[in-house]
Motif scaffolding. Structure first.
Motif, PDB file in Angstrom:
ATOM      1  N   UNK A 142       0.844  -1.310  -0.075  1.00 23.49           N
ATOM      2  CA  UNK A 142      -0.120   0.198  -0.147  1.00 23.49           C
ATOM      3  C   UNK A 142       0.737   1.403  -0.057  1.00 23.49           C
ATOM      4  N   UNK A 143       0.313   2.354  -0.438  1.00 17.12           N
ATOM      5  CA  UNK A 143       1.170   3.617  -0.490  1.00 17.12           C
ATOM      6  C   UNK A 143       1.618   3.799   0.864  1.00 17.12           C
ATOM      7  N   UNK A 144       2.820   4.435   0.960  1.00 19.84           N
ATOM      8  CA  UNK A 144       3.388   4.909   2.112  1.00 19.84           C
ATOM      9  C   UNK A 144       3.850   6.497   1.945  1.00 19.84           C
ATOM     10  N   UNK A 145       4.181   7.036   3.078  1.00 18.09           N
ATOM     11  CA  UNK A 145       4.328   8.663   3.113  1.00 18.09           C
ATOM     12  C   UNK A 145       5.708   8.833   2.403  1.00 18.09           C
ATOM     13  N   UNK A 146       6.705   8.099   2.372  1.00 15.82           N
ATOM     14  CA  UNK A 146       8.135   8.439   1.825  1.00 15.82           C
ATOM     15  C   UNK A 146       8.366   7.003   1.071  1.00 15.82           C
ATOM     16  N   UNK A 147       7.993   7.194  -0.266  1.00 15.59           N
ATOM     17  CA  UNK A 147       8.163   6.030  -0.996  1.00 15.59           C
ATOM     18  C   UNK A 147       9.566   5.882  -1.473  1.00 15.59           C
ATOM     19  N   UNK A 148      10.031   4.521  -1.400  1.00 14.18           N
ATOM     20  CA  UNK A 148      11.622   4.224  -1.536  1.00 14.18           C
ATOM     21  C   UNK A 148      11.774   3.519  -2.875  1.00 14.18           C
ATOM     22  N   UNK A 149      12.557   4.102  -3.537  1.00  8.77           N
ATOM     23  CA  UNK A 149      12.553   3.236  -4.993  1.00  8.77           C
ATOM     24  C   UNK A 149      13.442   1.818  -4.982  1.00  8.77           C
ATOM     25  N   UNK A 150      14.316   1.734  -3.859  1.00  8.41           N
ATOM     26  CA  UNK A 150      15.071   0.432  -3.740  1.00  8.41           C
ATOM     27  C   UNK A 150      14.072  -0.505  -3.285  1.00  8.41           C
ATOM     28  N   UNK A 151      13.182  -0.115  -2.416  1.00  9.15           N
ATOM     29  CA  UNK A 151      12.214  -1.112  -1.744  1.00  9.15           C
ATOM     30  C   UNK A 151      11.254  -1.562  -2.682  1.00  9.15           C
ATOM     31  N   UNK A 152      10.782  -0.407  -3.516  1.00 12.35           N
ATOM     32  CA  UNK A 152      10.039  -0.782  -4.701  1.00 12.35           C
ATOM     33  C   UNK A 152      10.565  -1.728  -5.667  1.00 12.35           C
ATOM     34  N   UNK A 153      11.796  -1.428  -6.061  1.00 10.45           N
ATOM     35  CA  UNK A 153      12.316  -2.420  -6.867  1.00 10.45           C
ATOM     36  C   UNK A 153      12.674  -3.695  -6.331  1.00 10.45           C
TER      37      UNK A 153
END
Length: 407
Positions: A142-153
């Motif tokens: 789910x959407x979080x307040x501080x999206x992190x690209x490495x976590x997404x990848x």
């Protein structure tokens, strides 16, 4: 066997002459290693020598014919009495070797069909699991307040793993169906190499229609089908506003980057299938091209631009949509011309048409007719049957109940 019995033995199955009556100057005798003996004319007829060589009316061999495959399903022919293969008679070496190559081709076709149907099953299973796996992925990202690209990848990489593994398998299957991997193709490559490296002169020539391109086209169609399932899955996640923005952005980028190559694969398959007289694969190529175009249009930049540029973009989109609508109409025309081999694709054509007209839902559940087609294909390799070549030089197995062209 005594001398009188030898003289009385029938050695010519054309004129039914005995050994004592035959003129060996006109019709010589060939003694086989098994101990039996027959006239040249009898064994030439048994071995279908005229199918492999150009022979004049006097029976003289003038030269070889291109190898075209026998596809009888009986393997190399042998002695009329004991059936021992005639593998040690120089006169029939070409016939025997071509029969062995043909037998290897039939094994190749049977094995290819088995692999193909296994991949189809695995793709169908994956399609059936997509919705459940997608829901679980969305729920845990789910959407979080501080999206992190490495976590997404990292999350996306894990989600993609099973699909990528299956894509690799489909890709390997398609490559293994290439001309160079088939029995006649391998022999031809060896001969070309021998001519180049050792200056060997060989008369081996074969009709390239023997090479079974159909399985390579089937592999390409499955590859497109699987990519479509994966991209549609990504697109569905991307369109869910509750998902982490970094994940949505990464999926958007991956979709945009993937589509051009997939569209080109569709065009390549469409052209190749048309030339090979395989209408079902031409339809599949057209359908998947339309679906990839829909995704491409849905992921175009929404940034504002001057009215003139906006008008040009809208005109370009309209032109692309019109071209895809015409392509789907051609699919319907192909279905009308070849109803026996393409009717099971009508539902896919309708699904692509709905997407092109603004639809937002796609079901991966195959209708019953398509499932019956796949089951029929699987059943063709059970039991006994005989192989022939159809008018397009695709191997056909004839059984007691049905005929299947494998292409």
């Amino acid at each position: 066997m005594g001398f009188p019995e030898i003289l009385g033995k029938t050695v010519d199955f054309i004129m039914y002459d005995t050994y004592g009556d035959v003129d060996i100057d006109e019709n010589p005798i060939i003694f086989l290693t098994c101990g039996h003996f027959y006239t040249v004319s009898t064994l030439d007829g048994l071995m279908d020598l005229k199918e492999s060589y150009i022979i004049n009316p006097e029976g003289t061999i003038l030269g070889p014919k291109p190898a075209s495959g026998v596809a009888s399903g009986k393997g190399p022919k042998g002695c009329p009495e004991c059936r021992k293969p005639l593998r040690d008679i120089h006169r029939y070496n070409r016939v025997v070797k071509l029969a062995l190559l043909d037998e290897a081709t039939r094994r190749f076709v049977a094995n290819a069909q088995k692999q193909y149907l296994g991949l189809l099953d695995d793709v169908s299973i994956m399609e059936g699991k997509l919705e459940g796996e997608r829901k679980a992925f969305i729920e845990s990202n789910r959407a979080i307040s501080n999206p992190d690209l490495s976590t997404a990848n990292k999350a996306i990489k894990g989600y993609k793993r099973s699909g990528q593994d299956l894509l690799n398998r489909v890709g390997f299957f398609t490559k293994s169906m290439a001309q160079s991997e088939q029995p006649f193709g391998k022999i031809n490559s060896l001969i070309i190499d021998a001519k180049r490296r050792r200056n060997v002169d060989s008369s081996f020539v074969f009709d390239e229609a023997i090479i079974q391109t159909g399985f390579q086209y089937r592999g390409q169609a499955v590859y497109l089908r699987l990519n479509w399932a994966i991209l549609w899955d990504w697109d569905t996640i991307y369109n869910d506003a509750s998902v982490d923005p970094a994940i949505r952005e990464k999926l958007h980028a991956d979709i945009v980057a993937s589509i051009p190559a997939l569209k080109q694969r569709c065009l390549n398959l469409r052209q190749s299938a048309n030339l090979a007289n395989l209408p079902q694969h031409e339809i599949e190529a057209r359908v998947y091209h339309t679906q990839f175009v829909v995704l491409e249009l849905n992921h175009q930049s929404k940034e504002s631009m001057p009215p003139e540029e906006q008008a040009k973009r809208e005109a370009a989109i309209a032109a692309v949509s019109l071209a895809e609508k015409e392509s789907l109409k051609e699919c319907q025309r192909i279905c009308a011309r070849f109803p026996g081999t393409t009717s099971y694709l009508k539902d896919d054509i309708s699904k692509a048409s709905r997407l092109l007209n603004g639809g937002t839902f796609y079901s991966f559940v195959s209708d019953e007719e398509k499932q019956q087609v796949y089951r029929a294909m699987a059943g063709q390799f059970l039991g006994t049957g005989h192989w022939y070549y159809c008018q397009n030089n695709h191997p056909v197995r004839i059984t007691a109940s049905e005929t299947l062209t494998i292409g």
